[in-house]
Design an enzyme around this catalytic site. Structure first.
Site, PDB file in Angstrom:
ATOM      1  N   ASP A 111       0.825  -1.217   0.000  1.00 42.21           N
ATOM      2  CA  ASP A 111       0.000   0.000   0.000  1.00 42.21           C
ATOM      3  C   ASP A 111       0.857   1.265   0.000  1.00 42.21           C
ATOM      4  O   ASP A 111       0.437   2.321   0.444  1.00 42.21           O
ATOM      5  CB  ASP A 111      -0.953  -0.003   1.201  1.00 42.21           C
ATOM      6  CG  ASP A 111      -0.199  -0.065   2.516  1.00 42.21           C
ATOM      7  OD1 ASP A 111       1.044  -0.268   2.487  1.00 42.21           O
ATOM      8  OD2 ASP A 111      -0.837   0.080   3.571  1.00 42.21           O
ATOM      9  N   HIS A 141      24.701   3.724 -18.335  1.00 42.84           N
ATOM     10  CA  HIS A 141      23.584   3.925 -17.407  1.00 42.84           C
ATOM     11  C   HIS A 141      23.805   3.178 -16.092  1.00 42.84           C
ATOM     12  O   HIS A 141      22.893   2.553 -15.549  1.00 42.84           O
ATOM     13  CB  HIS A 141      22.258   3.504 -18.047  1.00 42.84           C
ATOM     14  CG  HIS A 141      21.838   4.440 -19.130  1.00 42.84           C
ATOM     15  ND1 HIS A 141      20.907   4.124 -20.096  1.00 42.84           N
ATOM     16  CD2 HIS A 141      22.223   5.713 -19.417  1.00 42.84           C
ATOM     17  CE1 HIS A 141      20.755   5.136 -20.912  1.00 42.84           C
ATOM     18  NE2 HIS A 141      21.535   6.125 -20.531  1.00 42.84           N
ATOM     19  N   ASP A 172      26.959  11.598 -12.873  1.00 40.00           N
ATOM     20  CA  ASP A 172      25.946  12.225 -13.723  1.00 40.00           C
ATOM     21  C   ASP A 172      24.706  12.366 -12.858  1.00 40.00           C
ATOM     22  O   ASP A 172      24.039  11.368 -12.552  1.00 40.00           O
ATOM     23  CB  ASP A 172      25.685  11.340 -14.949  1.00 40.00           C
ATOM     24  CG  ASP A 172      24.711  11.987 -15.934  1.00 40.00           C
ATOM     25  OD1 ASP A 172      24.034  12.971 -15.561  1.00 40.00           O
ATOM     26  OD2 ASP A 172      24.630  11.496 -17.078  1.00 40.00           O
ATOM     27  N   ASP A 210      20.980  18.727 -15.341  1.00 39.05           N
ATOM     28  CA  ASP A 210      21.590  17.469 -15.791  1.00 39.05           C
ATOM     29  C   ASP A 210      23.082  17.719 -15.988  1.00 39.05           C
ATOM     30  O   ASP A 210      23.492  18.298 -16.986  1.00 39.05           O
ATOM     31  CB  ASP A 210      20.904  17.052 -17.102  1.00 39.05           C
ATOM     32  CG  ASP A 210      21.454  15.747 -17.666  1.00 39.05           C
ATOM     33  OD1 ASP A 210      22.240  15.081 -16.975  1.00 39.05           O
ATOM     34  OD2 ASP A 210      21.077  15.402 -18.800  1.00 39.05           O
ATOM     35  N   HIS A 269      27.413   7.743 -27.838  1.00 38.22           N
ATOM     36  CA  HIS A 269      26.123   8.444 -27.675  1.00 38.22           C
ATOM     37  C   HIS A 269      26.192   9.807 -28.336  1.00 38.22           C
ATOM     38  O   HIS A 269      27.239  10.211 -28.845  1.00 38.22           O
ATOM     39  CB  HIS A 269      25.730   8.535 -26.203  1.00 38.22           C
ATOM     40  CG  HIS A 269      26.713   9.273 -25.320  1.00 38.22           C
ATOM     41  ND1 HIS A 269      26.798  10.647 -25.291  1.00 38.22           N
ATOM     42  CD2 HIS A 269      27.634   8.823 -24.428  1.00 38.22           C
ATOM     43  CE1 HIS A 269      27.725  11.007 -24.409  1.00 38.22           C
ATOM     44  NE2 HIS A 269      28.258   9.920 -23.882  1.00 38.22           N
ATOM     45  N   HIS A 304      20.847  16.887 -25.673  1.00 36.31           N
ATOM     46  CA  HIS A 304      19.390  16.732 -25.796  1.00 36.31           C
ATOM     47  C   HIS A 304      18.745  17.966 -25.189  1.00 36.31           C
ATOM     48  O   HIS A 304      19.363  18.688 -24.398  1.00 36.31           O
ATOM     49  CB  HIS A 304      18.933  15.456 -25.069  1.00 36.31           C
ATOM     50  CG  HIS A 304      19.444  15.347 -23.651  1.00 36.31           C
ATOM     51  ND1 HIS A 304      18.844  15.987 -22.594  1.00 36.31           N
ATOM     52  CD2 HIS A 304      20.529  14.708 -23.125  1.00 36.31           C
ATOM     53  CE1 HIS A 304      19.517  15.727 -21.481  1.00 36.31           C
ATOM     54  NE2 HIS A 304      20.556  14.962 -21.772  1.00 36.31           N
ATOM     55  N   HIS A 316      15.160  14.510 -20.545  1.00 39.85           N
ATOM     56  CA  HIS A 316      15.226  14.468 -22.010  1.00 39.85           C
ATOM     57  C   HIS A 316      13.947  15.154 -22.457  1.00 39.85           C
ATOM     58  O   HIS A 316      12.899  14.526 -22.585  1.00 39.85           O
ATOM     59  CB  HIS A 316      15.306  13.028 -22.523  1.00 39.85           C
ATOM     60  CG  HIS A 316      16.590  12.356 -22.126  1.00 39.85           C
ATOM     61  ND1 HIS A 316      16.795  11.009 -22.215  1.00 39.85           N
ATOM     62  CD2 HIS A 316      17.758  12.868 -21.649  1.00 39.85           C
ATOM     63  CE1 HIS A 316      18.027  10.711 -21.802  1.00 39.85           C
ATOM     64  NE2 HIS A 316      18.618  11.829 -21.447  1.00 39.85           N
ATOM     65  N   GLU A 344      27.366  17.188 -23.812  1.00 37.61           N
ATOM     66  CA  GLU A 344      27.896  16.122 -22.962  1.00 37.61           C
ATOM     67  C   GLU A 344      28.731  15.070 -23.704  1.00 37.61           C
ATOM     68  O   GLU A 344      28.386  13.894 -23.722  1.00 37.61           O
ATOM     69  CB  GLU A 344      26.760  15.431 -22.211  1.00 37.61           C
ATOM     70  CG  GLU A 344      25.581  14.993 -23.072  1.00 37.61           C
ATOM     71  CD  GLU A 344      24.513  14.278 -22.245  1.00 37.61           C
ATOM     72  OE1 GLU A 344      24.868  13.309 -21.557  1.00 37.61           O
ATOM     73  OE2 GLU A 344      23.347  14.675 -22.285  1.00 37.61           O
ATOM     74  N   TYR A 368      34.794   6.480 -23.460  1.00 37.35           N
ATOM     75  CA  TYR A 368      34.615   5.314 -22.596  1.00 37.35           C
ATOM     76  C   TYR A 368      35.489   4.195 -23.135  1.00 37.35           C
ATOM     77  O   TYR A 368      35.236   3.699 -24.242  1.00 37.35           O
ATOM     78  CB  TYR A 368      33.140   4.897 -22.581  1.00 37.35           C
ATOM     79  CG  TYR A 368      32.237   6.093 -22.367  1.00 37.35           C
ATOM     80  CD1 TYR A 368      31.957   6.565 -21.082  1.00 37.35           C
ATOM     81  CD2 TYR A 368      31.721   6.799 -23.461  1.00 37.35           C
ATOM     82  CE1 TYR A 368      31.171   7.690 -20.892  1.00 37.35           C
ATOM     83  CE2 TYR A 368      30.934   7.924 -23.279  1.00 37.35           C
ATOM     84  CZ  TYR A 368      30.661   8.372 -21.991  1.00 37.35           C
ATOM     85  OH  TYR A 368      29.893   9.488 -21.817  1.00 37.35           O
ATOM     86  N   ARG A 370      32.972  11.721 -18.929  1.00 38.25           N
ATOM     87  CA  ARG A 370      31.954  12.541 -19.591  1.00 38.25           C
ATOM     88  C   ARG A 370      31.931  13.882 -18.874  1.00 38.25           C
ATOM     89  O   ARG A 370      32.128  13.938 -17.652  1.00 38.25           O
ATOM     90  CB  ARG A 370      30.568  11.877 -19.550  1.00 38.25           C
ATOM     91  CG  ARG A 370      29.470  12.725 -20.192  1.00 38.25           C
ATOM     92  CD  ARG A 370      28.189  11.948 -20.508  1.00 38.25           C
ATOM     93  NE  ARG A 370      27.514  11.421 -19.341  1.00 38.25           N
ATOM     94  CZ  ARG A 370      27.516  10.157 -18.975  1.00 38.25           C
ATOM     95  NH1 ARG A 370      28.174   9.255 -19.683  1.00 38.25           N
ATOM     96  NH2 ARG A 370      26.863   9.773 -17.891  1.00 38.25           N
ATOM     97  N   GLU A 382      29.391  17.235 -18.777  1.00 38.38           N
ATOM     98  CA  GLU A 382      28.064  17.657 -19.246  1.00 38.38           C
ATOM     99  C   GLU A 382      27.634  18.950 -18.570  1.00 38.38           C
ATOM    100  O   GLU A 382      27.627  19.044 -17.348  1.00 38.38           O
ATOM    101  CB  GLU A 382      27.038  16.556 -18.934  1.00 38.38           C
ATOM    102  CG  GLU A 382      25.607  16.953 -19.237  1.00 38.38           C
ATOM    103  CD  GLU A 382      24.611  15.807 -19.049  1.00 38.38           C
ATOM    104  OE1 GLU A 382      24.833  14.961 -18.173  1.00 38.38           O
ATOM    105  OE2 GLU A 382      23.601  15.792 -19.777  1.00 38.38           O
TER     106      GLU A 382
END
Ligand code: GLY
Ligand code: MN
Ligand code: MN
Length: 436
Positions: free
Chosen positions: A38, A242, A259, A270, A349, A353, A360, A383, A387, A404, A406
């Site tokens: 619940d 991710h 990130d 972001d 990538h 965005h 996004h 960004e 890698y 990275r 960004e």
């Protein structure tokens, strides 16, 4: 809600109405989601619904009657209910909704089904976000069928079901002054959080300890929630795009990639930063880091109204490829490597965005098959990253490094404003901040 905020949302509804033909627009907010048993997930309203109402309660539906480019607004919301409010919190209720939100009329959500047919009589068009299989969609079609059954009484039922998504999304793509001020604050909070996290990593045993520092800073400044699951990745975990487990040990000598962004008053930030856990880049780490940083700065530098969205991606890619060739991680001519996509082994990538209510964010990237032109008021991320997974074709010194960088960028009339400029970014700034 202050009078000026009320007016802001009301104006937005009229701006939307001015773009539509006569008809009825129906938009429900998000549903509450069960987490287990619940217990619910923290409630998050629908971005489009909130964009047009400023209303944060669940179980609400916006109905706009559009005629000659003007909207008359009806809100269906949870009725006042002392018993429920003792358990779940205060509800605005239909009566107060009219004055608080500046809608023309408001009713209990329990009356939506019974009242809807009367709005649909003799209308040809219903605007909504079709195809999401929500309970509201079913109620709308039930109401349409009800009106159809009255045809012999001389009424007409709606027969055009228009998706209003793209119209609202194009509006959302260009941020107004109020939105920009909010996004600045979301960016500022997240920047401070990144700075705090960087320092905390020096004493952390596990990635989640660093995540906790981010969350502390978000919450301390009134953020609603992280704008997306934070990535706190030490060492090789940074090569997993991710990675969200955030439960590995942190070791001196590793780079850490974070990130993370917060949502503040409904808008996302972001940010990604990559830094040495012990406060000092190794020569190899610095080499790779500066390649990514150069690419990011070149991309940001290129952004202004009139360039195409895809242009800054191409600039970042070219800059990264130059770096990869210098380090002999790619062989051949720059153009040849870009053409063949060989660089994608290390950069898989895109470079950015749209950013706004959703991390996004909405808005088309292509118009008539062409990358769209940038305009003042658009906000997006820049960004780039590299890698490098362990692979026999790559010198061992580079194995397991993920980087990275960004930032969140507002397009202005003559260039850009970097909303996340408070988060330390150069090797010198990061090292001196961490070692203060
Ligand atoms: N954090 C999601 C992204 O960078 O796109
Ligand atoms: Mn991003
Ligand atoms: Mn990100």
């Amino acid at each position: 809600m202050t009078a000026s905020v009320r007016q802001h949302f009301s104006l937005r509804r009229q701006q939307l109405a001015a773009k539509l033909d006569d008809g009825i627009l129906i938009l429900a907010t998000a549903q509450q989601q069960t987490r287990n048993a619940d217990t619910h997930y923290n409630y998050r309203w629908d971005s489009n619904f909130h964009y047009l109402t400023g209303f944060k309660e669940p179980n609400a539906i916006l109905l706009m009657k559009i005629q000659d480019g003007r909207a008359t607004t009806t809100l269906f919301c949870q009725p006042k209910d002392l018993e429920r409010e003792i358990w779940d919190g205060i509800r605005l209720g239909p009566e107060a909704a009219v004055s608080e939100l500046g809608v023309d009329e408001a009713f209990s959500i329990n009356e939506f089904s019974s009242r809807l047919p009367q709005y649909l009589v003799n209308q040809s068009t219903i605007y909504s976000l079709w195809g999401e299989k929500t309970p509201t969609e079913e109620l709308i079609f039930n109401a349409v069928n009800h009106v159809k059954s009255m045809i012999r009484q001389g009424v007409n039922a709606p027969y055009r079901f228009m998706d209003v998504r793209s119209v609202i999304h194009e509006m959302r793509l260009i941020k107004d002054e109020v939105e920009i001020a909010i996004m600045r604050q979301a960016a500022r909070i997240a920047s401070t959080a990144h700075n705090r996290a960087m320092r905390s990593a020096m004493n952390a045993q596990y990635e989640y300890e660093v995540e906790a520092e981010l969350l502390y800073e978000f919450k301390k400044y009134g953020s609603d929630a992280p704008a997306y699951p934070s990535i706190v990745a030490a060492g090789e975990n940074a090569t997993i795009l991710h990675y969200v487990e955030n439960n590995a040990t942190v070791k001196s000598g590793q780079l850490m990639l974070i990130d993370a962004g917060c949502e503040w008053q409904g808008y996302a930030s972001d940010i990604t930063r990559t830094f040495p856990v012990n406060g000092k880049f190794t020569d190899t780490q610095k080499l790779l880091y500066d390649i990514v940083l150069r690419a990011q700065l070149a991309a940001i530098e290129s952004i202004k109204p009139g360039i195409q969205f895809n242009d800054y991606h191409l600039i970042a890619v070219r800059s990264l490829v130059e770096g990869l060739v210098d380090l002999k991680l790619c062989q051949g001519s720059i153009d040849g490597i870009i053409e063949s996509g060989d660089y994608r082994r290390f950069y898989m990538h895109r470079t950015g965005h749209w950013l706004g209510r959703d991390v996004h964010d909405v808005g088309e990237y292509m118009i008539n098959g062409q990358s769209r032109y940038l305009e003042p008021g658009m906000v997006m991320t820049v960004e780039p990253g590299l890698y490098i997974r362990p692979d026999s074709s790559v010198p061992e010194q580079f194995h397991g490094i993920g980087i990275r960088i960004e930032d969140d960028i507002l397009v202005t009339h003559n260039g850009v404003d970097v909303l996340t400029k408070d988060a330390y970014k150069t090797v010198v700034d990061i090292e001196s901040w961490m070692n203060q």
